[in-house]
Design a protein around this motif. Sequence first.
Motif, PDB file in Angstrom:
ATOM      1  N   LEU A 197      11.889 -26.724  35.863  1.00 19.17           N
ATOM      2  CA  LEU A 197      10.514 -26.468  36.298  1.00 19.17           C
ATOM      3  C   LEU A 197       9.538 -26.870  35.199  1.00 19.17           C
ATOM      4  O   LEU A 197       8.488 -26.270  35.007  1.00 19.17           O
ATOM      5  CB  LEU A 197      10.338 -24.988  36.672  1.00 19.17           C
ATOM      6  CG  LEU A 197      11.213 -24.504  37.833  1.00 19.17           C
ATOM      7  CD1 LEU A 197      11.026 -23.007  38.062  1.00 19.17           C
ATOM      8  CD2 LEU A 197      10.910 -25.284  39.101  1.00 19.17           C
ATOM      9  N   GLY A 198       9.884 -27.920  34.475  1.00 19.39           N
ATOM     10  CA  GLY A 198       9.110 -28.366  33.324  1.00 19.39           C
ATOM     11  C   GLY A 198       7.699 -28.811  33.635  1.00 19.39           C
ATOM     12  O   GLY A 198       6.817 -28.718  32.789  1.00 19.39           O
ATOM     13  N   ALA A 199       7.458 -29.286  34.851  1.00 22.47           N
ATOM     14  CA  ALA A 199       6.110 -29.727  35.218  1.00 22.47           C
ATOM     15  C   ALA A 199       5.125 -28.563  35.205  1.00 22.47           C
ATOM     16  O   ALA A 199       3.922 -28.776  35.082  1.00 22.47           O
ATOM     17  CB  ALA A 199       6.125 -30.391  36.589  1.00 22.47           C
ATOM     18  N   GLU A 200       5.636 -27.339  35.286  1.00 24.43           N
ATOM     19  CA  GLU A 200       4.780 -26.158  35.305  1.00 24.43           C
ATOM     20  C   GLU A 200       4.613 -25.524  33.927  1.00 24.43           C
ATOM     21  O   GLU A 200       3.842 -24.586  33.774  1.00 24.43           O
ATOM     22  CB  GLU A 200       5.350 -25.133  36.280  1.00 24.43           C
ATOM     23  CG  GLU A 200       5.405 -25.645  37.706  1.00 24.43           C
ATOM     24  CD  GLU A 200       6.026 -24.646  38.669  1.00 24.43           C
ATOM     25  OE1 GLU A 200       6.125 -23.456  38.316  1.00 24.43           O
ATOM     26  OE2 GLU A 200       6.403 -25.064  39.758  1.00 24.43           O
ATOM     27  N   LEU A 201       5.339 -26.021  32.926  1.00 28.38           N
ATOM     28  CA  LEU A 201       5.268 -25.426  31.592  1.00 28.38           C
ATOM     29  C   LEU A 201       4.028 -25.875  30.833  1.00 28.38           C
ATOM     30  O   LEU A 201       3.670 -27.053  30.855  1.00 28.38           O
ATOM     31  CB  LEU A 201       6.501 -25.813  30.768  1.00 28.38           C
ATOM     32  CG  LEU A 201       7.835 -25.231  31.187  1.00 28.38           C
ATOM     33  CD1 LEU A 201       8.957 -25.833  30.352  1.00 28.38           C
ATOM     34  CD2 LEU A 201       7.826 -23.718  31.061  1.00 28.38           C
ATOM     35  N   THR A 216       7.796 -37.864  34.750  1.00 30.62           N
ATOM     36  CA  THR A 216       6.756 -37.894  35.774  1.00 30.62           C
ATOM     37  C   THR A 216       7.232 -37.317  37.100  1.00 30.62           C
ATOM     38  O   THR A 216       6.544 -37.429  38.099  1.00 30.62           O
ATOM     39  CB  THR A 216       6.274 -39.342  36.010  1.00 30.62           C
ATOM     40  OG1 THR A 216       7.399 -40.138  36.408  1.00 30.62           O
ATOM     41  CG2 THR A 216       5.631 -39.911  34.755  1.00 30.62           C
ATOM     42  N   GLY A 217       8.412 -36.704  37.115  1.00 33.15           N
ATOM     43  CA  GLY A 217       8.936 -36.125  38.346  1.00 33.15           C
ATOM     44  C   GLY A 217       8.103 -34.954  38.821  1.00 33.15           C
ATOM     45  O   GLY A 217       7.272 -34.414  38.093  1.00 33.15           O
ATOM     46  N   LYS A 218       8.345 -34.557  40.061  1.00 37.47           N
ATOM     47  CA  LYS A 218       7.594 -33.463  40.661  1.00 37.47           C
ATOM     48  C   LYS A 218       7.864 -32.131  39.956  1.00 37.47           C
ATOM     49  O   LYS A 218       6.984 -31.292  39.857  1.00 37.47           O
ATOM     50  CB  LYS A 218       7.952 -33.348  42.144  1.00 37.47           C
ATOM     51  CG  LYS A 218       7.106 -32.382  42.909  1.00 37.47           C
ATOM     52  CD  LYS A 218       7.406 -32.470  44.391  1.00 37.47           C
ATOM     53  CE  LYS A 218       6.528 -31.515  45.172  1.00 37.47           C
ATOM     54  NZ  LYS A 218       6.780 -31.599  46.605  1.00 37.47           N
ATOM     55  N   PHE A 219       9.089 -31.936  39.437  1.00 27.69           N
ATOM     56  CA  PHE A 219       9.455 -30.673  38.808  1.00 27.69           C
ATOM     57  C   PHE A 219       9.991 -30.833  37.383  1.00 27.69           C
ATOM     58  O   PHE A 219       9.580 -30.138  36.484  1.00 27.69           O
ATOM     59  CB  PHE A 219      10.519 -29.944  39.644  1.00 27.69           C
ATOM     60  CG  PHE A 219      10.074 -29.617  41.029  1.00 27.69           C
ATOM     61  CD1 PHE A 219       9.158 -28.604  41.256  1.00 27.69           C
ATOM     62  CD2 PHE A 219      10.553 -30.332  42.102  1.00 27.69           C
ATOM     63  CE1 PHE A 219       8.733 -28.298  42.534  1.00 27.69           C
ATOM     64  CE2 PHE A 219      10.130 -30.041  43.389  1.00 27.69           C
ATOM     65  CZ  PHE A 219       9.220 -29.022  43.608  1.00 27.69           C
ATOM     66  N   VAL A 220      10.951 -31.708  37.188  1.00 27.91           N
ATOM     67  CA  VAL A 220      11.708 -31.796  35.940  1.00 27.91           C
ATOM     68  C   VAL A 220      10.928 -32.545  34.858  1.00 27.91           C
ATOM     69  O   VAL A 220      10.293 -33.562  35.123  1.00 27.91           O
ATOM     70  CB  VAL A 220      13.071 -32.486  36.184  1.00 27.91           C
ATOM     71  CG1 VAL A 220      13.862 -32.621  34.889  1.00 27.91           C
ATOM     72  CG2 VAL A 220      13.875 -31.720  37.221  1.00 27.91           C
TER      73      VAL A 220
END
Length: 97
Positions: free
Chosen positions: A45-49, A59-63
């Motif tokens: 869930l790196g995109a939210e960190l 640039t993925g949606k989550f990772v």
Amino acid sequence: SGSPSACWYSVGQAVHDCYPASCLGDATFAYVGAFRAHVNVGFFLGAELADPAGLLEGTGKFVRHVKLRPEREFDSAALTRLIEAAYRDMRRLLETP
């Protein structure tokens, strides 16, 4: 919350897509990928960190991942904060009804 050593007791190990991973129960939150020229420390869930040090790549949606190279210095304190935040976020997600 609390000291980092107090919160890690529930972290397990798994293999996810052939990479060693850290999980809470069945929920994987981080992984390590070793390659010839670098190591990735990834977050599912790196995109939210929050990443004020700008370590995260992807640039993925989550990772997202942090790419560690032997010839390049990195901010170990910032990486530790990302790992702790990923743990807390997954724990919070799992505790939400």
